[in-house]
Design a protein around this motif. Structure first.
Motif, PDB file in Angstrom:
ATOM      1  N   ALA A  55       0.829  -1.207   0.000  1.00  0.00           N
ATOM      2  CA  ALA A  55       0.000   0.000   0.000  1.00  0.00           C
ATOM      3  C   ALA A  55       0.865   1.260   0.000  1.00  0.00           C
ATOM      4  N   ARG A  56       1.938   1.256   0.786  1.00  0.00           N
ATOM      5  CA  ARG A  56       2.822   2.423   0.838  1.00  0.00           C
ATOM      6  C   ARG A  56       3.475   2.668  -0.515  1.00  0.00           C
ATOM      7  N   SER A  57       3.911   1.594  -1.178  1.00  0.00           N
ATOM      8  CA  SER A  57       4.557   1.771  -2.477  1.00  0.00           C
ATOM      9  C   SER A  57       3.567   2.322  -3.505  1.00  0.00           C
ATOM     10  N   LEU A  58       2.300   1.928  -3.414  1.00  0.00           N
ATOM     11  CA  LEU A  58       1.295   2.467  -4.336  1.00  0.00           C
ATOM     12  C   LEU A  58       0.965   3.919  -4.011  1.00  0.00           C
ATOM     13  N   GLU A  59       0.896   4.255  -2.730  1.00  0.00           N
ATOM     14  CA  GLU A  59       0.599   5.629  -2.330  1.00  0.00           C
ATOM     15  C   GLU A  59       1.710   6.585  -2.741  1.00  0.00           C
ATOM     16  N   GLU A  60       2.949   6.120  -2.698  1.00  0.00           N
ATOM     17  CA  GLU A  60       4.092   6.968  -3.053  1.00  0.00           C
ATOM     18  C   GLU A  60       4.248   7.137  -4.552  1.00  0.00           C
ATOM     19  N   MET A  61       3.542   6.342  -5.309  1.00  0.00           N
ATOM     20  CA  MET A  61       3.699   6.357  -6.756  1.00  0.00           C
ATOM     21  C   MET A  61       2.604   7.212  -7.405  1.00  0.00           C
ATOM     22  N   LEU A  66       4.626  10.294 -15.766  1.00  0.00           N
ATOM     23  CA  LEU A  66       5.281  10.352 -17.072  1.00  0.00           C
ATOM     24  C   LEU A  66       4.362  10.888 -18.174  1.00  0.00           C
ATOM     25  N   LEU A  67       3.130  11.240 -17.820  1.00  0.00           N
ATOM     26  CA  LEU A  67       2.184  11.758 -18.811  1.00  0.00           C
ATOM     27  C   LEU A  67       2.026  13.260 -18.632  1.00  0.00           C
ATOM     28  N   SER A  68       2.435  14.005 -19.614  1.00  0.00           N
ATOM     29  CA  SER A  68       2.260  15.451 -19.552  1.00  0.00           C
ATOM     30  C   SER A  68       0.911  15.822 -20.179  1.00  0.00           C
ATOM     31  N   ASP A  69       0.491  17.044 -19.970  1.00  0.00           N
ATOM     32  CA  ASP A  69      -0.732  17.528 -20.607  1.00  0.00           C
ATOM     33  C   ASP A  69      -0.596  17.438 -22.124  1.00  0.00           C
ATOM     34  N   ASN A  70       0.621  17.672 -22.612  1.00  0.00           N
ATOM     35  CA  ASN A  70       0.865  17.587 -24.047  1.00  0.00           C
ATOM     36  C   ASN A  70       0.692  16.154 -24.553  1.00  0.00           C
ATOM     37  N   LEU A  88     -14.743  13.398 -26.675  1.00  0.00           N
ATOM     38  CA  LEU A  88     -13.468  12.758 -26.366  1.00  0.00           C
ATOM     39  C   LEU A  88     -13.559  11.268 -26.671  1.00  0.00           C
ATOM     40  N   PRO A  89     -12.683  10.775 -27.533  1.00  0.00           N
ATOM     41  CA  PRO A  89     -12.723   9.357 -27.892  1.00  0.00           C
ATOM     42  C   PRO A  89     -12.174   8.473 -26.777  1.00  0.00           C
ATOM     43  N   GLU A  90     -12.586   7.228 -26.804  1.00  0.00           N
ATOM     44  CA  GLU A  90     -12.192   6.250 -25.794  1.00  0.00           C
ATOM     45  C   GLU A  90     -10.767   5.746 -26.010  1.00  0.00           C
ATOM     46  N   ALA A  91     -10.359   5.596 -27.230  1.00  0.00           N
ATOM     47  CA  ALA A  91      -9.074   4.979 -27.562  1.00  0.00           C
ATOM     48  C   ALA A  91      -7.871   5.665 -26.910  1.00  0.00           C
ATOM     49  N   PRO A  92      -7.746   6.993 -26.947  1.00  0.00           N
ATOM     50  CA  PRO A  92      -6.545   7.584 -26.337  1.00  0.00           C
ATOM     51  C   PRO A  92      -6.491   7.372 -24.830  1.00  0.00           C
ATOM     52  N   PHE A  93      -7.646   7.357 -24.186  1.00  0.00           N
ATOM     53  CA  PHE A  93      -7.644   7.150 -22.743  1.00  0.00           C
ATOM     54  C   PHE A  93      -7.280   5.711 -22.392  1.00  0.00           C
ATOM     55  N   GLU A  94      -7.694   4.767 -23.218  1.00  0.00           N
ATOM     56  CA  GLU A  94      -7.286   3.380 -22.998  1.00  0.00           C
ATOM     57  C   GLU A  94      -5.770   3.254 -23.126  1.00  0.00           C
ATOM     58  N   LEU A  95      -5.203   3.916 -24.132  1.00  0.00           N
ATOM     59  CA  LEU A  95      -3.755   3.878 -24.329  1.00  0.00           C
ATOM     60  C   LEU A  95      -3.023   4.508 -23.143  1.00  0.00           C
ATOM     61  N   LEU A  96      -3.472   5.674 -22.721  1.00  0.00           N
ATOM     62  CA  LEU A  96      -2.832   6.355 -21.598  1.00  0.00           C
ATOM     63  C   LEU A  96      -3.004   5.563 -20.301  1.00  0.00           C
ATOM     64  N   LEU A  97      -4.163   4.963 -20.123  1.00  0.00           N
ATOM     65  CA  LEU A  97      -4.418   4.169 -18.937  1.00  0.00           C
ATOM     66  C   LEU A  97      -3.529   2.922 -18.905  1.00  0.00           C
ATOM     67  N   LYS A  98      -3.336   2.296 -20.049  1.00  0.00           N
ATOM     68  CA  LYS A  98      -2.455   1.125 -20.116  1.00  0.00           C
ATOM     69  C   LYS A  98      -1.035   1.501 -19.719  1.00  0.00           C
ATOM     70  N   GLN A  99      -0.589   2.678 -20.133  1.00  0.00           N
ATOM     71  CA  GLN A  99       0.752   3.129 -19.769  1.00  0.00           C
ATOM     72  C   GLN A  99       0.849   3.365 -18.264  1.00  0.00           C
ATOM     73  N   ALA A 100      -0.192   3.951 -17.677  1.00  0.00           N
ATOM     74  CA  ALA A 100      -0.188   4.209 -16.238  1.00  0.00           C
ATOM     75  C   ALA A 100      -0.243   2.896 -15.457  1.00  0.00           C
ATOM     76  N   ILE A 101      -1.047   1.957 -15.902  1.00  0.00           N
ATOM     77  CA  ILE A 101      -1.166   0.663 -15.224  1.00  0.00           C
ATOM     78  C   ILE A 101       0.146  -0.110 -15.310  1.00  0.00           C
ATOM     79  N   ALA A 102       0.850   0.027 -16.404  1.00  0.00           N
ATOM     80  CA  ALA A 102       2.130  -0.671 -16.568  1.00  0.00           C
ATOM     81  C   ALA A 102       3.119  -0.283 -15.469  1.00  0.00           C
ATOM     82  N   ARG A 103       2.994   0.924 -14.951  1.00  0.00           N
ATOM     83  CA  ARG A 103       3.886   1.366 -13.882  1.00  0.00           C
ATOM     84  C   ARG A 103       3.585   0.669 -12.560  1.00  0.00           C
TER      85      ARG A 103
END
Length: 123
Positions: A55-61, A66-70, A88-103
């Motif tokens: 839990a601590r490691s998840l809270e600190e992360m 790595l995702l900027s507004d740009n 707003l299309p679904e596809a870009p958010f799925e891509l960005l979410l996959k990148q965040a989950i990978a962390r």
């Protein structure tokens, strides 16, 4: 002899597995007769791993660090192609979410290793 036959061997194996399962369940449930008093063991250690270490490691992360507004804007624009987008299309958010989950993989694998070690210690 019938006492050494497959049925007797199967019965013995079932009894051994039942004892093993009961013993492991007692250790995980905190009912082990020889529970340690100097350190957390068994289920208490596993709970500590999840509630404190993981839990601590998840809270600190920050999975979006790595995702900027740009990056977000670019993903939305790319999803619109030559037409652009009104909604707003679904596809870009799925891509960005996959990148965040990978962390989240690294701390999850670390947690898995700690729990695995504790389970091996109990056996």
């Amino acid at each position: 002899s019938p006492a050494d036959g497959p049925a007797a061997q199967g019965s013995l194996m079932l009894q051994l597995l039942n004892k093993f399962g009961t013993s492991l369940g007692d250790q995980v449930g905190g009912r082990a007769v020889h529970a340690a008093t100097k350190e957390l063991v068994g289920g208490a250690r596993i709970r500590y791993i999840f509630q404190e270490i993981y839990a601590r490691s998840l809270e600190e992360m920050d999975p979006t660090v790595l995702l900027s507004d740009n990056d977000i804007w670019t993903a939305i624009e790319n999803a619109g192609g030559t037409k652009g987008v009104l909604l707003l299309p679904e596809a870009p958010f799925e891509l960005l979410l996959k990148q965040a989950i990978a962390r989240l993989v690294e701390p999850s694998v670390q947690c898995l290793g700690l729990v695995h070690n504790e389970l091996q210690y109990m056996i």
